[in-house]
Design an enzyme around this catalytic site. Structure first.
Site, PDB file in Angstrom:
ATOM      1  N   ASP A 159     -10.341  -9.220  -4.548  1.00 25.29           N
ATOM      2  CA  ASP A 159     -11.128  -8.089  -4.076  1.00 25.29           C
ATOM      3  C   ASP A 159     -11.405  -7.181  -5.278  1.00 25.29           C
ATOM      4  O   ASP A 159     -10.782  -6.615  -5.832  1.00 25.29           O
ATOM      5  CB  ASP A 159     -10.183  -7.277  -3.116  1.00 25.29           C
ATOM      6  CG  ASP A 159     -10.897  -6.122  -2.361  1.00 25.29           C
ATOM      7  OD1 ASP A 159     -11.978  -5.714  -2.965  1.00 25.29           O
ATOM      8  OD2 ASP A 159     -10.416  -5.520  -1.349  1.00 25.29           O
TER       9      ASP A 159
ATOM     10  N   GLN B 113     -10.309  -3.449  -7.273  1.00 26.87           N
ATOM     11  CA  GLN B 113      -8.878  -3.332  -6.478  1.00 26.87           C
ATOM     12  C   GLN B 113      -7.666  -4.375  -6.960  1.00 26.87           C
ATOM     13  O   GLN B 113      -6.760  -3.742  -7.090  1.00 26.87           O
ATOM     14  CB  GLN B 113      -9.060  -3.543  -5.039  1.00 26.87           C
ATOM     15  CG  GLN B 113      -7.800  -3.351  -4.107  1.00 26.87           C
ATOM     16  CD  GLN B 113      -8.293  -3.434  -2.696  1.00 26.87           C
ATOM     17  OE1 GLN B 113      -8.784  -2.646  -2.043  1.00 26.87           O
ATOM     18  NE2 GLN B 113      -8.165  -4.482  -1.810  1.00 26.87           N
TER      19      GLN B 113
ATOM     20  N   HIS C  87     -13.731  -1.594   3.432  1.00 30.45           N
ATOM     21  CA  HIS C  87     -13.214  -3.033   3.108  1.00 30.45           C
ATOM     22  C   HIS C  87     -13.552  -4.102   3.958  1.00 30.45           C
ATOM     23  O   HIS C  87     -13.037  -5.119   4.195  1.00 30.45           O
ATOM     24  CB  HIS C  87     -11.474  -2.862   3.520  1.00 30.45           C
ATOM     25  CG  HIS C  87     -10.678  -2.051   2.538  1.00 30.45           C
ATOM     26  ND1 HIS C  87     -10.585  -2.497   1.273  1.00 30.45           N
ATOM     27  CD2 HIS C  87     -10.377  -0.827   2.779  1.00 30.45           C
ATOM     28  CE1 HIS C  87      -9.651  -1.290   0.616  1.00 30.45           C
ATOM     29  NE2 HIS C  87      -9.677  -0.269   1.624  1.00 30.45           N
TER      30      HIS C  87
ATOM     31  N   TYR D 162       1.110   0.394  -2.826  1.00 24.14           N
ATOM     32  CA  TYR D 162       0.015  -0.321  -1.996  1.00 24.14           C
ATOM     33  C   TYR D 162      -1.454  -0.161  -2.623  1.00 24.14           C
ATOM     34  O   TYR D 162      -1.842   1.064  -2.676  1.00 24.14           O
ATOM     35  CB  TYR D 162       0.157   0.255  -0.355  1.00 24.14           C
ATOM     36  CG  TYR D 162      -0.847  -0.206   0.436  1.00 24.14           C
ATOM     37  CD1 TYR D 162      -0.695  -1.749   0.611  1.00 24.14           C
ATOM     38  CD2 TYR D 162      -2.355   0.219   0.736  1.00 24.14           C
ATOM     39  CE1 TYR D 162      -1.791  -2.268   1.583  1.00 24.14           C
ATOM     40  CE2 TYR D 162      -2.989  -0.269   1.488  1.00 24.14           C
ATOM     41  CZ  TYR D 162      -2.726  -1.532   1.874  1.00 24.14           C
ATOM     42  OH  TYR D 162      -3.701  -2.283   2.677  1.00 24.14           O
TER      43      TYR D 162
ATOM     44  N   LYS E 120      -3.874  -5.514   0.999  1.00 23.11           N
ATOM     45  CA  LYS E 120      -3.247  -6.716   1.201  1.00 23.11           C
ATOM     46  C   LYS E 120      -3.295  -7.997   0.192  1.00 23.11           C
ATOM     47  O   LYS E 120      -4.435  -8.038  -0.463  1.00 23.11           O
ATOM     48  CB  LYS E 120      -3.485  -7.046   2.464  1.00 23.11           C
ATOM     49  CG  LYS E 120      -2.539  -6.665   3.683  1.00 23.11           C
ATOM     50  CD  LYS E 120      -0.859  -6.879   3.310  1.00 23.11           C
ATOM     51  CE  LYS E 120       0.082  -6.780   4.404  1.00 23.11           C
ATOM     52  NZ  LYS E 120       1.194  -6.139   4.236  1.00 23.11           N
TER      53      LYS E 120
ATOM     54  N   ASP F 131      -4.446 -10.854   0.551  1.00 20.94           N
ATOM     55  CA  ASP F 131      -5.333 -11.590   1.452  1.00 20.94           C
ATOM     56  C   ASP F 131      -5.414 -13.231   0.827  1.00 20.94           C
ATOM     57  O   ASP F 131      -5.993 -13.189  -0.304  1.00 20.94           O
ATOM     58  CB  ASP F 131      -6.545 -11.158   1.466  1.00 20.94           C
ATOM     59  CG  ASP F 131      -6.557  -9.727   2.155  1.00 20.94           C
ATOM     60  OD1 ASP F 131      -5.955  -9.560   2.874  1.00 20.94           O
ATOM     61  OD2 ASP F 131      -7.472  -9.003   1.557  1.00 20.94           O
TER      62      ASP F 131
HETATM   63  P1  13P Z   1      -7.975  -5.455   2.058  1.00 20.39           P
HETATM   64  O1  13P Z   1      -6.707  -5.921   1.357  1.00 20.39           O
HETATM   65  O2  13P Z   1      -8.612  -6.455   2.421  1.00 20.39           O
HETATM   66  O3  13P Z   1      -8.723  -4.649   0.778  1.00 20.39           O
HETATM   67  O4  13P Z   1      -7.764  -4.174   3.049  1.00 20.39           O
HETATM   68  C1  13P Z   1      -7.194  -3.218   2.824  1.00 20.39           C
HETATM   69  C2  13P Z   1      -6.758  -2.209   3.765  1.00 20.39           C
HETATM   70  O5  13P Z   1      -6.203  -1.294   3.670  1.00 20.39           O
HETATM   71  C3  13P Z   1      -7.643  -2.430   5.176  1.00 20.39           C
HETATM   72  O6  13P Z   1      -7.503  -1.319   6.027  1.00 20.39           O
HETATM   73 MG    MG Z   2     -10.228  -4.309  -0.105  1.00 18.50          MG
HETATM   74 MG    MG Z   3      -9.337  -8.234   1.576  1.00 19.05          MG
END
Ligand code: 13P
Ligand code: MG
Ligand code: MG
Ligand code: 13P
Length: 377
Positions: free
Chosen positions: A12, A95, A19, A234, A237, A239
């Site tokens: 990302d 990110q 997002h 944090y 995620k 992904d």
């Molecule tokens: P991503 O991990 O896809 O960037 O999403 C982060 C998030 O906090 C979505 O609410």
């Molecule tokens: Mg994101």
């Molecule tokens: Mg993502």
């Protein structure tokens, strides 16, 4: 001739808007970088896409897994895309670019990686799965079904070349340990671990000794990078992506995508802090909108011919998955009604890596010790 390697490396590097999606300019720069690398013969072929806000590089080459030049190519591509994301002030630009300089291997630097190396067969189909708004453990249930559940994979029962079952490499991502276990012999032990999907994750699946496919060549590989371990807080995620090879001694392609007719619950979704159903979607719908979700999975099917990618076919672009999509928004409605309550919101121990501890900290001094109050009475 050296073996073929498929490398799927994703990051990302900036969302648009929020997002939701990847801006076309980021895909454009990635395609430009990889086509230059193809001309220089660093890679044989490539396909650039996105799942939600994650930029996905699918590459083939003969340099093996963990090749420094392939990892550097991916890293430099993400850095170039980050520069554009910053210029456009995209959300969370860079990110997953968590380190300043490339150090020889992209693992542990933020991006997610899945790689398999194998002797190209007479015909070699494979599927690349990409998920957004969830974590690597989201692959545990479908991988188990594909390679160990005879109610999913008919080949385990009726195909002599699959009948012996498969071998699972499971990682304990908390303790940094791995264990290799055989299905069907150790099925219940495997399930005892992988049901705890935030800690135990399936990293690879191998054919058994004596199989039609060499036992050392992974049939599946899942990215298992954990961002909070690298960033210490944090940032988003992890992904995940997965490569699953199919047919001729491995599960058939239709068996590989069958588990996604059930939108199982995964953790992620809004702020990486909620449980929700994973929705199988085609490329067009690989955009997370409602409550930043619900989490999505996309599947691209390819054949490989001397390293050239033939395809892809957008496998969930099919009314056969409409039932799963309907079920997933019904479950999403049901889960959302819980608002900030568990089990929609993740349990406290999983929230440790989110922004919640920041809220709890300021309440810390206001707590009074109940035992001391009792003694005073
Ligand atoms: P991503 O991990 O896809 O960037 O999403 C982060 C998030 O906090 C979505 O609410
Ligand atoms: Mg994101
Ligand atoms: Mg993502
Ligand atoms: P293979 O054994 O060639 O993979 O054939 C199985 C099949 O395609 C059934 O759908």
């Amino acid at each position: 001739m050296a073996k073929i390697t498929i490398s799927v490396i994703k990051a990302d590097v900036g969302g648009f808007p929020g997002h939701v999606d990847v801006h076309p300019r980021l895909m454009e720069i990635a395609r430009k970088r990889l086509s230059e690398a193809k001309k220089k013969k660093t890679i044989i072929d490539f396909y650039v896409t996105h799942c939600g806000d994650d930029l996905q590089l699918i590459m083939t080459h003969r340099k093996g897994v963990d090749s420094q030049s392939i990892h550097k190519l991916a890293w430099d591509t993400f850095v170039a895309a980050t520069a554009i994301a910053k210029e456009m002030k995209l959300y969370g630009a860079g990110q997953d670019i968590l380190k300043d300089a490339f150090s020889g291997n992209i693992r542990g630097m933020g991006p997610g990686i899945a790689e398999v190396e194998f002797e190209e067969r007479k015909s070699d189909p494979f599927v690349v799965f990409m998920m957004d708004k969830t974590e690597p453990g989201a692959f545990n249930l479908p991988m188990y079904k594909i390679f160990a559940d005879p109610f999913n994979t008919a080949g385990l029962v009726i195909d002599p070349t699959c009948h012996a079952g498969f071998r699972f490499e499971v990682w304990d991502i908390l303790e940094h340990k791995k264990i290799v276990m055989d299905a069907p012999e150790e099925t219940y032990d495997i399930l005892a671990m992988i049901g705890a999907k935030s800690r135990y994750v399936i990293k690879r699946v191998f054919p058994k000794p004596g199989s039609k496919v060499p036992e050392k060549e992974a049939a599946a590989c899942i990215s298992t990078e954990k961002l909070y371990e690298i960033a210490g807080e944090y940032v988003g995620k992890d992904d995940p992506v997965a490569i699953v090879r199919c047919q001729s001694g491995l599960p058939a392609l239709g068996e590989v995508i069958e588990p996604f007719t059930f939108p199982h619950l995964v953790s992620g979704w809004m702020r990486g802090s909620h449980n929700g159903p994973i929705m199988p979607v085609d490329q067009k719908h690989a955009r997370c909108t409602r409550f930043d979700g619900p989490p999505r999975v996309m599947a691209l099917g390819f054949q490989i011919a001397d390293g050239d990618l033939i395809g892809p076919v957008d496998l969930f672009d099919d009314p056969a998955f409409d039932g799963a999509r309907t079920k997933s928004w019904e479950v999403a409605d049901y889960m959302r009604r819980h608002g900030p309550f568990e089990p929609h919101r993740l349990p406290m121990e999983d929230m440790e890596y989110t922004t919640l501890p920041g809220v709890m900290k300021k309440l810390h001094d206001r707590f009074e010790d109940l035992d001391k109050i009792e003694q005073k009475k």
